[in-house]
Write a protein that holds these residues in place. Structure first.
Motif, PDB file in Angstrom:
ATOM      1  N   THR A  42      13.986  21.114 -14.061  1.00  0.00           N
ATOM      2  CA  THR A  42      12.830  20.243 -13.935  1.00  0.00           C
ATOM      3  C   THR A  42      13.287  18.862 -13.487  1.00  0.00           C
ATOM      4  OG1 THR A  42      11.725  21.435 -15.728  1.00  0.00           O
ATOM      5  CG2 THR A  42      10.842  19.256 -15.164  1.00  0.00           C
ATOM      6  N   GLU A  43      12.652  18.328 -12.466  1.00  0.00           N
ATOM      7  CA  GLU A  43      12.985  16.981 -12.005  1.00  0.00           C
ATOM      8  C   GLU A  43      12.388  15.957 -12.968  1.00  0.00           C
ATOM      9  OE1 GLU A  43      12.239  14.083  -8.181  1.00  0.00           O
ATOM     10  OE2 GLU A  43      12.176  16.246  -7.884  1.00  0.00           O
ATOM     11  N   ALA A  44      13.198  15.018 -13.412  1.00  0.00           N
ATOM     12  CA  ALA A  44      12.730  13.975 -14.333  1.00  0.00           C
ATOM     13  C   ALA A  44      11.631  13.142 -13.684  1.00  0.00           C
ATOM     14  CB  ALA A  44      13.892  13.081 -14.745  1.00  0.00           C
ATOM     15  N   LYS A  45      10.635  12.780 -14.499  1.00  0.00           N
ATOM     16  CA  LYS A  45       9.532  11.937 -14.034  1.00  0.00           C
ATOM     17  C   LYS A  45       9.660  10.513 -14.553  1.00  0.00           C
ATOM     18  CE  LYS A  45       6.359  15.830 -14.276  1.00  0.00           C
ATOM     19  NZ  LYS A  45       5.183  16.350 -14.954  1.00  0.00           N
ATOM     20  N   SER A  46      10.651  10.258 -15.395  1.00  0.00           N
ATOM     21  CA  SER A  46      10.802   8.939 -16.005  1.00  0.00           C
ATOM     22  C   SER A  46      12.269   8.669 -16.268  1.00  0.00           C
ATOM     23  CB  SER A  46      10.031   8.881 -17.334  1.00  0.00           C
ATOM     24  OG  SER A  46      10.653   9.746 -18.280  1.00  0.00           O
ATOM     25  N   ALA A  47      12.571   7.410 -16.565  1.00  0.00           N
ATOM     26  CA  ALA A  47      13.937   7.056 -16.924  1.00  0.00           C
ATOM     27  C   ALA A  47      14.342   7.752 -18.215  1.00  0.00           C
ATOM     28  CB  ALA A  47      14.078   5.541 -17.053  1.00  0.00           C
ATOM     29  N   SER A  48      13.411   7.940 -19.123  1.00  0.00           N
ATOM     30  CA  SER A  48      13.700   8.638 -20.373  1.00  0.00           C
ATOM     31  C   SER A  48      14.072  10.096 -20.102  1.00  0.00           C
ATOM     32  CB  SER A  48      12.495   8.565 -21.312  1.00  0.00           C
ATOM     33  OG  SER A  48      12.741   9.296 -22.482  1.00  0.00           O
ATOM     34  N   GLY A  49      13.344  10.749 -19.199  1.00  0.00           N
ATOM     35  CA  GLY A  49      13.662  12.123 -18.827  1.00  0.00           C
ATOM     36  C   GLY A  49      15.016  12.218 -18.147  1.00  0.00           C
ATOM     37  N   LEU A  50      15.305  11.249 -17.282  1.00  0.00           N
ATOM     38  CA  LEU A  50      16.606  11.207 -16.617  1.00  0.00           C
ATOM     39  C   LEU A  50      17.717  11.025 -17.643  1.00  0.00           C
ATOM     40  CD1 LEU A  50      18.422  11.036 -14.115  1.00  0.00           C
ATOM     41  CD2 LEU A  50      17.864   8.602 -13.999  1.00  0.00           C
ATOM     42  N   ALA A  51      17.526  10.121 -18.583  1.00  0.00           N
ATOM     43  CA  ALA A  51      18.527   9.896 -19.630  1.00  0.00           C
ATOM     44  C   ALA A  51      18.731  11.161 -20.450  1.00  0.00           C
ATOM     45  CB  ALA A  51      18.116   8.731 -20.527  1.00  0.00           C
ATOM     46  N   LEU A  75       0.821  -1.203   0.000  1.00  0.00           N
ATOM     47  CA  LEU A  75       0.000   0.000   0.000  1.00  0.00           C
ATOM     48  C   LEU A  75       0.860   1.262   0.000  1.00  0.00           C
ATOM     49  CD1 LEU A  75      -2.731  -1.064   2.575  1.00  0.00           C
ATOM     50  CD2 LEU A  75      -2.963  -0.923   0.086  1.00  0.00           C
ATOM     51  N   ALA A  76       2.032   1.187   0.615  1.00  0.00           N
ATOM     52  CA  ALA A  76       2.905   2.352   0.683  1.00  0.00           C
ATOM     53  C   ALA A  76       3.685   2.566  -0.607  1.00  0.00           C
ATOM     54  CB  ALA A  76       3.883   2.193   1.844  1.00  0.00           C
ATOM     55  N   PHE A  77       3.816   1.537  -1.444  1.00  0.00           N
ATOM     56  CA  PHE A  77       4.602   1.618  -2.668  1.00  0.00           C
ATOM     57  C   PHE A  77       3.951   2.560  -3.662  1.00  0.00           C
ATOM     58  CE2 PHE A  77       5.822  -0.152  -6.839  1.00  0.00           C
ATOM     59  CZ  PHE A  77       7.179   0.071  -6.739  1.00  0.00           C
ATOM     60  N   LYS A  78       4.694   3.507  -4.176  1.00  0.00           N
ATOM     61  CA  LYS A  78       4.167   4.526  -5.085  1.00  0.00           C
ATOM     62  C   LYS A  78       4.389   4.174  -6.547  1.00  0.00           C
ATOM     63  CE  LYS A  78       3.028   7.543  -1.916  1.00  0.00           C
ATOM     64  NZ  LYS A  78       1.699   7.745  -1.522  1.00  0.00           N
ATOM     65  N   GLY A  79       5.223   3.213  -6.861  1.00  0.00           N
ATOM     66  CA  GLY A  79       5.487   2.841  -8.242  1.00  0.00           C
ATOM     67  C   GLY A  79       6.869   3.281  -8.672  1.00  0.00           C
ATOM     68  N   PRO A  80       7.417   2.639  -9.687  1.00  0.00           N
ATOM     69  CA  PRO A  80       8.759   2.988 -10.143  1.00  0.00           C
ATOM     70  C   PRO A  80       8.779   4.338 -10.840  1.00  0.00           C
ATOM     71  CG  PRO A  80       7.774   1.363 -11.599  1.00  0.00           C
ATOM     72  CD  PRO A  80       6.833   1.546 -10.436  1.00  0.00           C
ATOM     73  N   ILE A  81       9.972   4.885 -11.011  1.00  0.00           N
ATOM     74  CA  ILE A  81      10.130   6.196 -11.636  1.00  0.00           C
ATOM     75  C   ILE A  81       9.625   6.200 -13.076  1.00  0.00           C
ATOM     76  CG2 ILE A  81      12.501   5.824 -12.449  1.00  0.00           C
ATOM     77  CD1 ILE A  81      13.070   8.734 -11.723  1.00  0.00           C
ATOM     78  N   THR A  82       9.551   5.016 -13.702  1.00  0.00           N
ATOM     79  CA  THR A  82       9.142   4.954 -15.105  1.00  0.00           C
ATOM     80  C   THR A  82       7.640   5.147 -15.278  1.00  0.00           C
ATOM     81  OG1 THR A  82       8.975   2.560 -14.970  1.00  0.00           O
ATOM     82  CG2 THR A  82      11.048   3.470 -15.792  1.00  0.00           C
ATOM     83  N   GLU A  83       6.867   5.061 -14.206  1.00  0.00           N
ATOM     84  CA  GLU A  83       5.422   5.255 -14.311  1.00  0.00           C
ATOM     85  C   GLU A  83       5.094   6.717 -14.020  1.00  0.00           C
ATOM     86  OE1 GLU A  83       3.287   2.562 -11.836  1.00  0.00           O
ATOM     87  OE2 GLU A  83       4.225   0.815 -12.725  1.00  0.00           O
ATOM     88  N   THR A  84       4.368   7.335 -14.934  1.00  0.00           N
ATOM     89  CA  THR A  84       3.968   8.724 -14.740  1.00  0.00           C
ATOM     90  C   THR A  84       2.640   8.944 -15.449  1.00  0.00           C
ATOM     91  OG1 THR A  84       4.598  11.020 -15.044  1.00  0.00           O
ATOM     92  CG2 THR A  84       5.367   9.488 -16.715  1.00  0.00           C
ATOM     93  N   PRO A  85       1.738   9.703 -14.854  1.00  0.00           N
ATOM     94  CA  PRO A  85       0.438   9.913 -15.481  1.00  0.00           C
ATOM     95  C   PRO A  85       0.508  10.782 -16.735  1.00  0.00           C
ATOM     96  CG  PRO A  85       0.616  11.204 -13.472  1.00  0.00           C
ATOM     97  CD  PRO A  85       1.844  10.338 -13.565  1.00  0.00           C
ATOM     98  N   GLU A  86       1.559  11.583 -16.863  1.00  0.00           N
ATOM     99  CA  GLU A  86       1.703  12.442 -18.026  1.00  0.00           C
ATOM    100  C   GLU A  86       3.103  12.254 -18.599  1.00  0.00           C
ATOM    101  OE1 GLU A  86       2.732  16.565 -15.778  1.00  0.00           O
ATOM    102  OE2 GLU A  86       0.718  15.766 -15.600  1.00  0.00           O
ATOM    103  N   PRO A  87       3.272  12.477 -19.887  1.00  0.00           N
ATOM    104  CA  PRO A  87       4.593  12.279 -20.480  1.00  0.00           C
ATOM    105  C   PRO A  87       5.635  13.208 -19.866  1.00  0.00           C
ATOM    106  CG  PRO A  87       2.922  12.635 -22.181  1.00  0.00           C
ATOM    107  CD  PRO A  87       2.272  12.885 -20.855  1.00  0.00           C
ATOM    108  N   ASP A  88       6.845  12.707 -19.759  1.00  0.00           N
ATOM    109  CA  ASP A  88       7.952  13.508 -19.256  1.00  0.00           C
ATOM    110  C   ASP A  88       8.418  14.422 -20.394  1.00  0.00           C
ATOM    111  OD1 ASP A  88      10.350  14.468 -18.170  1.00  0.00           O
ATOM    112  OD2 ASP A  88      10.688  12.607 -17.080  1.00  0.00           O
ATOM    113  N   PRO A  89       8.383  15.730 -20.222  1.00  0.00           N
ATOM    114  CA  PRO A  89       8.698  16.650 -21.324  1.00  0.00           C
ATOM    115  C   PRO A  89      10.190  16.838 -21.593  1.00  0.00           C
ATOM    116  CG  PRO A  89       8.191  17.893 -19.355  1.00  0.00           C
ATOM    117  CD  PRO A  89       7.960  16.436 -19.021  1.00  0.00           C
TER     118      PRO A  89
END
Length: 129
Positions: free
Chosen positions: A82-91, A26-40
């Motif tokens: 901007t803080e990355a919301k996904s692995a793609s944004g981080l890359a 229940l406390a798990f929020k999901g991996p960084i790769t999951e985001t409700p909106e695309p990482d810009p």
């Protein structure tokens, strides 16, 4: 709860086991790769590269070159602040760092660390980054 009987003990043990296993889920929020909106950030990096190429091709000291440089700086600010919301944004941020710092690394190990982090983030996204 009465744990003095076998039924009471089993009931209390199953409740405790359920609580112990359900709470982390229940406390798990999901991996960084999951985001409700695309990482810009990936899109901004592509636009930053285009603005940089257009500025380099434009005649110097013109309104057009000033406008292109301003757009380049605006996109750079977005990428960096901007803080990355996904692995793609981080890359994409790591790619930016490696490209923008090509001639300015404090030492070779810093460049290698950023390059390896960029490759890892790209690999983790299946090469989509």
């Amino acid at each position: 709860m009465n744990v003095a009987t076998r039924r009471g003990f089993i009931k209390s043990a199953s409740t405790a086991a359920l609580a112990a296993t359900a709470t982390p889920a229940l406390a798990f929020k999901g991996p960084i790769t999951e985001t409700p909106e695309p990482d810009p950030i990936r899109k901004w990096l592509d636009q930053w590269r285009e603005a940089q190429a257009a500025w380099a091709a434009a005649p110097e000291d013109t309104e057009e070159s000033a406008r292109l440089w301003s757009e380049h700086e605006r996109l750079e600010d977005l990428i960096c602040n901007t803080e990355a919301k996904s692995a793609s944004g981080l890359a994409a941020q790591l790619e930016f760092l490696v490209e923008e710092s090509a001639d300015y690394w404090g030492c070779e190990s810093h460049r290698l660390a950023a390059s390896n982090a960029m490759k890892a983030a790209s690999r983790m996204t299946g090469g989509i980054a």
